[in-house]
Design an enzyme around this catalytic site. Structure first.
Site, PDB file in Angstrom:
ATOM      1  N   ARG A 175     -14.754 -35.004  -5.953  1.00 19.42           N
ATOM      2  CA  ARG A 175     -15.800 -34.293  -5.215  1.00 19.42           C
ATOM      3  C   ARG A 175     -17.142 -34.410  -5.941  1.00 19.42           C
ATOM      4  O   ARG A 175     -17.763 -33.427  -6.291  1.00 19.42           O
ATOM      5  CB  ARG A 175     -15.366 -32.830  -5.147  1.00 19.42           C
ATOM      6  CG  ARG A 175     -15.796 -32.054  -3.935  1.00 19.42           C
ATOM      7  CD  ARG A 175     -15.154 -30.674  -3.937  1.00 19.42           C
ATOM      8  NE  ARG A 175     -15.479 -29.892  -5.098  1.00 19.42           N
ATOM      9  CZ  ARG A 175     -14.608 -29.270  -5.896  1.00 19.42           C
ATOM     10  NH1 ARG A 175     -13.327 -29.283  -5.640  1.00 19.42           N
ATOM     11  NH2 ARG A 175     -15.026 -28.609  -6.940  1.00 19.42           N
ATOM     12  N   MET A 205     -51.443 -27.514  -8.131  1.00 21.96           N
ATOM     13  CA  MET A 205     -50.554 -27.564  -6.966  1.00 21.96           C
ATOM     14  C   MET A 205     -50.538 -28.968  -6.336  1.00 21.96           C
ATOM     15  O   MET A 205     -49.505 -29.446  -5.897  1.00 21.96           O
ATOM     16  CB  MET A 205     -50.986 -26.522  -5.929  1.00 21.96           C
ATOM     17  CG  MET A 205     -49.970 -26.328  -4.820  1.00 21.96           C
ATOM     18  SD  MET A 205     -50.518 -25.179  -3.564  1.00 21.96           S
ATOM     19  CE  MET A 205     -50.544 -23.637  -4.445  1.00 21.96           C
ATOM     20  N   TYR A 232     -57.334 -26.436 -14.695  1.00 25.63           N
ATOM     21  CA  TYR A 232     -57.385 -24.974 -14.841  1.00 25.63           C
ATOM     22  C   TYR A 232     -57.193 -24.547 -16.287  1.00 25.63           C
ATOM     23  O   TYR A 232     -56.284 -25.023 -16.969  1.00 25.63           O
ATOM     24  CB  TYR A 232     -56.293 -24.323 -13.995  1.00 25.63           C
ATOM     25  CG  TYR A 232     -56.532 -24.444 -12.511  1.00 25.63           C
ATOM     26  CD1 TYR A 232     -57.665 -23.877 -11.923  1.00 25.63           C
ATOM     27  CD2 TYR A 232     -55.627 -25.130 -11.713  1.00 25.63           C
ATOM     28  CE1 TYR A 232     -57.869 -23.996 -10.557  1.00 25.63           C
ATOM     29  CE2 TYR A 232     -55.829 -25.240 -10.346  1.00 25.63           C
ATOM     30  CZ  TYR A 232     -56.964 -24.679  -9.776  1.00 25.63           C
ATOM     31  OH  TYR A 232     -57.174 -24.794  -8.432  1.00 25.63           O
ATOM     32  N   HIS A 279     -13.039 -25.415  -9.162  1.00 24.62           N
ATOM     33  CA  HIS A 279     -14.290 -25.991  -9.665  1.00 24.62           C
ATOM     34  C   HIS A 279     -14.411 -25.694 -11.153  1.00 24.62           C
ATOM     35  O   HIS A 279     -14.090 -24.597 -11.596  1.00 24.62           O
ATOM     36  CB  HIS A 279     -15.462 -25.369  -8.884  1.00 24.62           C
ATOM     37  CG  HIS A 279     -16.782 -26.024  -9.131  1.00 24.62           C
ATOM     38  ND1 HIS A 279     -16.989 -27.383  -9.020  1.00 24.62           N
ATOM     39  CD2 HIS A 279     -17.989 -25.500  -9.475  1.00 24.62           C
ATOM     40  CE1 HIS A 279     -18.266 -27.655  -9.277  1.00 24.62           C
ATOM     41  NE2 HIS A 279     -18.890 -26.535  -9.563  1.00 24.62           N
TER      42      HIS A 279
END
Ligand SMILES: *Cc1c(COP(=O)(O)O)cnc(C)c1O
Length: 389
Positions: A222, A328, A264, A163
Site C-alpha cells: 500500500r 506570498m 519584508y 499501519h
C-alpha cells in the site's frame, strides 16, 4: 482556470508508472496505489488513469477524494483509508467506495442503507490497530469485532489491514512488534476457519515497509510516496524515479546598493552592491516560507551578518541562494554579476536544470520538514503540466 506560466509543476506520468512496475516486480504482490491528498500533489485523477492497469485498487483518505475519482470515471475499487463518519454511509454505498472500518456505528449504518441499484454486498476493510494508535480496532479485540461484523448481511469483509508507526526508521524493531501482533490475529482467524471473505486481502505495508520489510507484504502493498519516486527515509533499496519538477520564472532583475535590504523586514542586507532576481513564486503557492534567510540580523562591530540562506534554487544551470523573506507571491534570490539572467527566464525549485539538481529531500530538510509536507502544500494556483500529455 487560465494559467500563464508564473509557476507550475511538471509531472512525469511515465516515471510514476515505472515506479509502480518496479515496486510490483520487487514485491511480487498486488498493488494498492495510495493517491490521497490529490496523489501527494501530483493530481489524483491523472495518476489513477496512469495506474489503472497496474493497480489492483486505489486508496484515498476521504470520501470526497473517492467521489472525485468516481466522477472522473475511475472504475477500480477505491479504499478509504480512514474509517469515515457514520453519516457518510449513503455516499459510500452510492459511489461504491470501500471504507476502512473500525467501529460498529459505521458498520450498522452501511448495513442499513437502502439503495435500489446498489451492489448486493458492501465491501469493507477492517482497520486493525497494532500500535500506531490513531485508528483501528485494537488487535486483541479484532476477532470479536470481525465475528460481530459477519452478522451484518449486507457487509462483505473483503480486507483486513494495519499501519506501521515507525517503518521509516532505521530501527525496525517496533515495526516487527506490530507485525507480530498482526500475525497473531491472522493466525487466530485462520485457526478458527473464520473465512471472513472468499476473496479477502490482507495488507500492511506503506512505502517504507514495502521497501524494507519483506515480511510485511502479505497479499498487497500500500505505497504512496514511493510511487512518486521519493524515498520515505535515507535508505534507497531500489531505484525510483522522481516524477515532479517545480518551476517558476523571473519577474524582476535588479541591483541593490551596499547596505540596502530586500523584502519584508529587510532581513537581508547587501554587503556590497548586489544583483538580485525576483521569482514569481511564494508561500501562497505553497513554497515553504521556512526557506527564507536571516530572520534576525546581528550587528557586531558595524558588520551586518545574516544567518546562512536556508533555501537555494537553480537558475541558468547554477545554484543561487534565497535572500530575505519569502513573500506570498515572490521570492528573491542573489545572482552573481556574470549570471546570464533576464525577465521570463525559468528557475527550478525542485528538480534538475542542466547539470544541477535540487531534490525534494533537500528542500524538505532545509525547510525542517518532510517531503510529504512539501508536496501536499503545493497550492491550487500552481498549474500541473503532464508528460505525456
Ligand atoms: C498515507 C498512508 C499510506 C501510504 O504511506 P506512504 O508512506 O506514502 O507510502 C498507507 N497506508 C495508510 C493507512 C496511510 O494513511
Amino acid at each position: 482556470m487560465t494559467t500563464f506560466s508564473r509557476t507550475w509543476i511538471e509531472i512525469d506520468l511515465t516515471a510514476i508508472m515505472a515506479n509502480a512496475a518496479a515496486i510490483k516486480a520487487q514485491t511480487g504482490t498486488r498493488l494498492i496505489a495510495v493517491i490521497k491528498a490529490d496523489a501527494y500533489g501530483h493530481g489524483a485523477v491523472r495518476v489513477a488513469q496512469a495506474l489503472h492497469e497496474i493497480a489492483e485498487m486505489f486508496a484515498v483518505a476521504t470520501v470526497e477524494e473517492g467521489i472525485e475519482l468516481r466522477e472522473a470515471g475511475i472504475r477500480k475499487p477505491i479504499l478509504i483509508l480512514f474509517s469515515p463518519l457514520p453519516e457518510l454511509a449513503e455516499a459510500i454505498v452510492a459511489y461504491q467506495l470501500t471504507p476502512a472500518i473500525d467501529n460498529w456505528q459505521l458498520a450498522q449504518r452501511l448495513n442499513e442503507v437502502e439503495q435500489v441499484d446498489a451492489v448486493e454486498r458492501r465491501a469493507v476493510h477492517v482497520d486493525i490497530n497494532t500500535g500506531m494508535n490513531r485508528s483501528g480496532v485494537h488487535w486483541t479485540e479484532a476477532k470479536a469485532f470481525l465475528d460481530r461484523l459477519k452478522t451484518l448481511k449486507r457487509l462483505e469483509i473483503e480486507g483486513v489491514f494495519t499501519h506501521f508507526a515507525t517503518a521509516d526508521e532505521t530501527d525496525n524493531s517496533y515495526a516487527y512488534v506490530q507485525l507480530e501482533r498482526f500475525s497473531l490475529l491472522l493466525a487466530n482467524l485462520v485457526e478458527e476457519s473464520l473465512s471472513y471473505s472468499s476473496t479477502h486481502i490482507v495488507h500492511a505495508a506503506n512505502s517504507a515497509a514495502t521497501l524494507t520489510i519483506p515480511e510485511a507484504r502479505f497479499d498487497a502493498v500500500r505505497p504512496g510516496l514511493s510511487l512518486y519516486g521519493i524515498y520515505p527515509s535515507t535508505e534507497k533499496p531500489m531505484p525510483l524515479q522522481p516524477a515532479l519538477t517545480w518551476k517558476t520564472r523571473v519577474g524582476w532583475v535588479g541591483w541593490i546598493e551596499a547596505g540596502e535590504g530586500v523584502s519584508y523586514g529587510l532581513t537581508y542586507r547587501a554587503p556590497n552592491r548586489t544583483r538580485v532576481a525576483t521569482l514569481q513564486v511564494g508561500y501562497g503557492d505553497g513554497y515553504p516560507r521556512a526557506l527564507s534567510n536571516s530572520l534576525s540580523i546581528v550587528r557586531r562591530e558595524a558588520v551586518l551578518r545574516h544567518t546562512p540562506s536556508r533555501g537555494e534554487v537553480l537558475i541558468a544551470g547554477k545554484r543561487r541562494p534565497i535572500i530575505g523573506r519569502i513573500c506570498m507571491d515572490a521570492t528573491l534570490i542573489q545572482l552573481e554579476p556574470s549570471d546570464d539572467v533576464s525577465i521570463g527566464d525559468e528557475a527550478v525549485l525542485i528538480g534538475k536544470q542542466r547539470d544541477a539538481e535540487i531534490g525534494i529531500d533537500e528542500v524538505a530538510a532545509r525547510a525542517n520538514t518532510i517531503s510529504y509536507h512539501i508536496l501536499t502544500q503545493i497550492s491550487r494556483r500552481v498549474a500541473r503540466n503532464y508528460k505525456p500529455l
